[in-house]
Scaffold this motif. Structure first.
Motif, PDB file in Angstrom:
ATOM      1  N   GLN A   1       8.987  -7.465  33.158  1.00 33.76           N
ATOM      2  CA  GLN A   1       7.953  -6.605  33.454  1.00 33.76           C
ATOM      3  C   GLN A   1       6.893  -7.178  34.551  1.00 33.76           C
ATOM      4  OE1 GLN A   1       9.666  -6.005  30.500  1.00 33.76           O
ATOM      5  NE2 GLN A   1      10.637  -4.344  31.942  1.00 33.76           N
ATOM      6  N   ASN A   2       6.806  -8.386  34.437  1.00 31.28           N
ATOM      7  CA  ASN A   2       5.689  -8.942  34.933  1.00 31.28           C
ATOM      8  C   ASN A   2       6.043 -10.366  35.740  1.00 31.28           C
ATOM      9  OD1 ASN A   2       3.108  -9.864  35.666  1.00 31.28           O
ATOM     10  ND2 ASN A   2       2.585 -10.545  33.794  1.00 31.28           N
ATOM     11  N   ARG A   3       6.649 -10.302  37.060  1.00 31.59           N
ATOM     12  CA  ARG A   3       7.153 -11.244  37.688  1.00 31.59           C
ATOM     13  C   ARG A   3       6.032 -11.999  38.519  1.00 31.59           C
ATOM     14  NH1 ARG A   3      12.974  -9.903  39.619  1.00 31.59           N
ATOM     15  NH2 ARG A   3      11.959  -8.428  41.268  1.00 31.59           N
ATOM     16  N   ASN A   4       5.399 -12.804  38.037  1.00 32.36           N
ATOM     17  CA  ASN A   4       4.111 -13.553  38.797  1.00 32.36           C
ATOM     18  C   ASN A   4       4.335 -14.898  38.722  1.00 32.36           C
ATOM     19  OD1 ASN A   4       2.680 -11.594  40.182  1.00 32.36           O
ATOM     20  ND2 ASN A   4       1.121 -11.094  37.992  1.00 32.36           N
ATOM     21  N   LEU A   5       4.351 -15.790  39.714  1.00 35.90           N
ATOM     22  CA  LEU A   5       4.194 -17.032  39.512  1.00 35.90           C
ATOM     23  C   LEU A   5       3.505 -17.737  40.656  1.00 35.90           C
ATOM     24  CD1 LEU A   5       6.270 -18.183  42.156  1.00 35.90           C
ATOM     25  CD2 LEU A   5       8.000 -17.824  40.463  1.00 35.90           C
ATOM     26  N   THR A   6       2.827 -18.794  40.506  1.00 38.97           N
ATOM     27  CA  THR A   6       1.923 -19.463  41.394  1.00 38.97           C
ATOM     28  C   THR A   6       2.431 -20.624  42.217  1.00 38.97           C
ATOM     29  OG1 THR A   6       1.118 -20.791  39.872  1.00 38.97           O
ATOM     30  CG2 THR A   6      -0.363 -18.813  40.065  1.00 38.97           C
TER      31      THR A   6
ATOM     32  N   ALA B   1       8.261 -23.109  49.030  1.00 39.80           N
ATOM     33  CA  ALA B   1       9.478 -22.770  48.230  1.00 39.80           C
ATOM     34  C   ALA B   1      10.313 -21.683  48.926  1.00 39.80           C
ATOM     35  CB  ALA B   1       9.080 -22.252  46.976  1.00 39.80           C
ATOM     36  N   PHE B   2      11.414 -21.795  48.618  1.00 42.85           N
ATOM     37  CA  PHE B   2      12.311 -20.488  49.123  1.00 42.85           C
ATOM     38  C   PHE B   2      12.947 -19.816  47.918  1.00 42.85           C
ATOM     39  CE2 PHE B   2      16.802 -19.437  50.005  1.00 42.85           C
ATOM     40  CZ  PHE B   2      16.632 -18.336  51.017  1.00 42.85           C
ATOM     41  N   PHE B   3      12.612 -18.565  47.952  1.00 47.35           N
ATOM     42  CA  PHE B   3      13.136 -17.518  46.819  1.00 47.35           C
ATOM     43  C   PHE B   3      14.189 -16.633  47.112  1.00 47.35           C
ATOM     44  CE2 PHE B   3       8.535 -18.709  46.650  1.00 47.35           C
ATOM     45  CZ  PHE B   3       8.156 -19.016  45.317  1.00 47.35           C
ATOM     46  N   GLU B   4      15.103 -16.296  46.068  1.00 42.83           N
ATOM     47  CA  GLU B   4      16.046 -15.326  46.291  1.00 42.83           C
ATOM     48  C   GLU B   4      15.930 -14.509  45.199  1.00 42.83           C
ATOM     49  OE1 GLU B   4      20.409 -16.905  47.256  1.00 42.83           O
ATOM     50  OE2 GLU B   4      19.091 -18.866  47.188  1.00 42.83           O
ATOM     51  N   VAL B   5      15.226 -13.332  45.307  1.00 40.81           N
ATOM     52  CA  VAL B   5      14.719 -12.650  44.106  1.00 40.81           C
ATOM     53  C   VAL B   5      15.899 -11.628  43.509  1.00 40.81           C
ATOM     54  CG1 VAL B   5      12.761 -11.106  43.502  1.00 40.81           C
ATOM     55  CG2 VAL B   5      12.404 -13.195  45.016  1.00 40.81           C
ATOM     56  N   GLU B   6      16.087 -11.304  42.566  1.00 43.68           N
ATOM     57  CA  GLU B   6      16.800 -10.323  41.999  1.00 43.68           C
ATOM     58  C   GLU B   6      16.260  -9.209  41.883  1.00 43.68           C
ATOM     59  OE1 GLU B   6      20.183 -10.437  40.432  1.00 43.68           O
ATOM     60  OE2 GLU B   6      20.302 -12.167  41.668  1.00 43.68           O
ATOM     61  N   LYS B   7      16.952  -7.874  42.108  1.00 41.74           N
ATOM     62  CA  LYS B   7      16.357  -6.651  42.017  1.00 41.74           C
ATOM     63  C   LYS B   7      15.692  -6.298  40.729  1.00 41.74           C
ATOM     64  CE  LYS B   7      18.165  -4.011  45.871  1.00 41.74           C
ATOM     65  NZ  LYS B   7      18.815  -5.270  46.471  1.00 41.74           N
ATOM     66  N   GLY B   8      14.493  -5.947  41.019  1.00 41.02           N
ATOM     67  CA  GLY B   8      13.662  -5.575  39.687  1.00 41.02           C
ATOM     68  C   GLY B   8      12.386  -4.992  40.003  1.00 41.02           C
ATOM     69  N   GLU B   9      11.469  -5.204  39.039  1.00 39.49           N
ATOM     70  CA  GLU B   9      10.024  -5.078  39.124  1.00 39.49           C
ATOM     71  C   GLU B   9       9.348  -5.952  40.137  1.00 39.49           C
ATOM     72  OE1 GLU B   9       8.009  -2.777  37.235  1.00 39.49           O
ATOM     73  OE2 GLU B   9       9.982  -2.152  36.801  1.00 39.49           O
ATOM     74  N   LYS B  10       8.131  -5.543  40.618  1.00 42.83           N
ATOM     75  CA  LYS B  10       7.438  -6.480  41.635  1.00 42.83           C
ATOM     76  C   LYS B  10       7.593  -7.850  41.372  1.00 42.83           C
ATOM     77  CE  LYS B  10       3.214  -5.940  43.092  1.00 42.83           C
ATOM     78  NZ  LYS B  10       1.781  -5.252  43.459  1.00 42.83           N
ATOM     79  N   PHE B  11       8.047  -8.739  42.410  1.00 45.35           N
ATOM     80  CA  PHE B  11       7.777 -10.054  42.029  1.00 45.35           C
ATOM     81  C   PHE B  11       6.794 -10.729  42.992  1.00 45.35           C
ATOM     82  CE2 PHE B  11       9.127 -14.339  43.314  1.00 45.35           C
ATOM     83  CZ  PHE B  11       9.831 -14.818  42.147  1.00 45.35           C
ATOM     84  N   THR B  12       5.590 -11.310  42.378  1.00 46.96           N
ATOM     85  CA  THR B  12       4.669 -11.753  43.187  1.00 46.96           C
ATOM     86  C   THR B  12       4.401 -13.347  43.005  1.00 46.96           C
ATOM     87  OG1 THR B  12       3.423  -9.680  42.727  1.00 46.96           O
ATOM     88  CG2 THR B  12       2.040 -11.474  43.726  1.00 46.96           C
TER      89      THR B  12
END
Lengths: 171, 306
Positions: free
Chosen positions: B139-144, B149-160
């Protein structure tokens, strides 16, 4: 008086029949009355678990009222200080030809008001009104399920309609 | 008055589905009827999604089975104690697992690949740190992030991705973020990302890149599918040579000394260097600026060519 062997709630086939006959009805009833945030599905299942445990004491013909009472009580234990919220589904396909954003915004606005107005109805009004509108049940059927007169059902549904209109207008 | 009563009677009949077409026609002429009709029809949107009864019956059977099990456990005190111990152990383990922040750090000359709880993938470039909490990740995809970095994000809630210079938000896509000192760059390779910095907020679509260098904003196009560093080299377009040298130091864990020449912020470099061959990498930079280099262990000296 000899008891019929094939008419025993403890029999799996009988129990399953009762489940398939009443599960949806009870889940909907709980939802209309208490909204979706207290998980009507769970409470419905709890009622059936209780029925299974007491299957020796509750003959099939009494199962329905037993289930309604137990499910209703399970809800009441939790419901006291929670607000009723009914969820609306996203607009169906037939509305997609009105892609005008102004229209969509107004519709969304209207649904939100509607949701609040539903919460403002009395439990009795909401249950009768939604059984009638969503499931298309006749006044007579609703009267049988709720154990009240047909006239009372009519009064509740009509009262609900009037009140919804008034609340939506005022919001 | 009489008419009002008549209409009320018709309305009640109509609610029960008993009104004849002629009676509905009478109602239709009454203006307020349309308000009522809309209210009556809108109720249909408030239906509960119906689970399949057969399947929900299976669910019930499972619930019944677990009830039976729970009951028998009550009569076995030893089991009870064991259960309590197990719960405490699980709770403690779970607590540390879910609530503490997970850190991943790379040193110079080191990269890492990390898979997040939702299967999103992060490739961490050299000398970088990411941290995130497992708690409620879906529910809370937050990282610092500090570094690149290179990101490959799966579909879902907002990724920040939060960095000291700005945040990047997406729903599901692939993108690269680099933040070092006063440099911040976001490149979107797939889908769409939202970049929020104190200076500017903008959307990037696939193939667009945004960079912020000491407060200067530039946007560029790229036709790559992954950032260069993932493919084993670094590439630069009009980047101050001092930054390029820092990147080289990070990449090879070396120290570069510059002799008898000074570089200003006007000395820009456009080109690439590879990640697996130091002398080749040094050559590509030295040649561009007409320099020579000497390597002595971890120290490389660059100086004006003879």
């Amino acid at each position: 008086m000899p008891k019929s062997l094939h008419n025993n709630t403890c029999q799996e086939t009988v129990f399953k029949k009762i489940y398939l006959r009443y599960a949806d009805e009870i889940r909907n009833f709980l939802y209309y009355k208490f909204g979706s945030n207290l998980n009507p599905e769970d409470k419905m299942q709890e009622a059936f678990i209780k029925l299974w445990k007491k299957c020796k004491d509750v003959p099939p013909e009494k199962a329905k009222s037993f289930l309604y009472t137990v499910a209703n009580n399970a809800m009441l234990n939790e419901v006291k200080h929670k607000k009723v919220i009914l969820k609306y589904q996203q607009q169906k396909k037939e509305h997609t030809n009105h892609q005008d954003p102004q229209f969509l915004l107004e519709e969304e606005e209207y649904l939100k008001k509607y949701q609040l107005a539903l919460a403002e109805l009395s439990e009795a009004q909401r249950v009768a009104f939604l059984m009638n509108r969503i499931e298309g049940k006749k006044h007579k059927e609703i009267a049988e399920i709720l154990g009240i007169s047909q006239k009372a059902v009519e009064k509740r549904i009509y009262g609900a309609l009037k009140k919804l209109r008034k609340t939506i207008k005022e919001l | 008055m009489e008419e009002q009563k008549n209409i009320e009677l018709l309305l009640r009949k109509w609610l029960d589905g008993e009104a004849t077409p002629a009676e509905i026609a009478v109602l239709e002429q009454w203006e307020e009827f349309h308000t009522y009709k809309k209210i009556a029809e809108t109720a249909l949107l408030f239906t509960l999604p119906k689970p399949n009864s057969q399947q929900s019956y299976k669910q019930l059977q499972q619930n019944l089975a677990s009830h039976k099990k729970r009951r028998s456990a009550i009569f076995k005190p030893l089991l009870k104690i064991a259960a309590v111990a197990a719960i405490i152990a699980l709770a403690f383990g779970g607590y540390t697992y879910y609530f503490t922040t997970h850190n991943y750090t790379t040193k110079t000359a080191q990269t890492k690949h990390i898979t997040l709880p939702d299967n999103s993938k992060v490739s961490l470039s050299v000398a970088s740190v990411i941290s995130y909490s497992r708690f409620n990740w879906k529910q809370n995809r937050n990282l610092t992030l500090e570094g690149e970095a290179f990101f490959e994000v799966e579909k879902g809630e907002k990724f920040t991705v939060e960095t000291p210079l700005g945040n990047v938000s997406v729903l599901g896509t692939t993108f690269n973020v680099e933040q070092r000192d006063n440099f911040f760059e976001v490149t979107c390779y797939e889908g769409k990302v939202l970049v929020v910095t104190p200076q500017k907020t903008l959307h990037l679509v696939a193939g667009e890149s945004f960079s912020l260098n000491n407060g200067n904003i530039t946007t560029q196009k790229t036709n790559l599918n992954t950032p260069d560093w993932v493919n084993g080299y670094s590439s630069f377009t009009s980047i101050p040579i001092t930054e390029v040298i820092k990147a080289l130091e990070r990449q090879y864990a070396i120290e570069i000394k510059i002799k008898n020449v000074t570089f200003g912020s006007d000395d820009l470099y456009t080109g690439t260097f590879v990640h697996d061959n130091l002398s080749s990498a040094l050559q590509s930079i030295a040649l561009a600026f007409n320099l020579t280099y000497q390597q002595n262990g971890h120290v490389v000296t660059l100086q004006k060519g003879e």
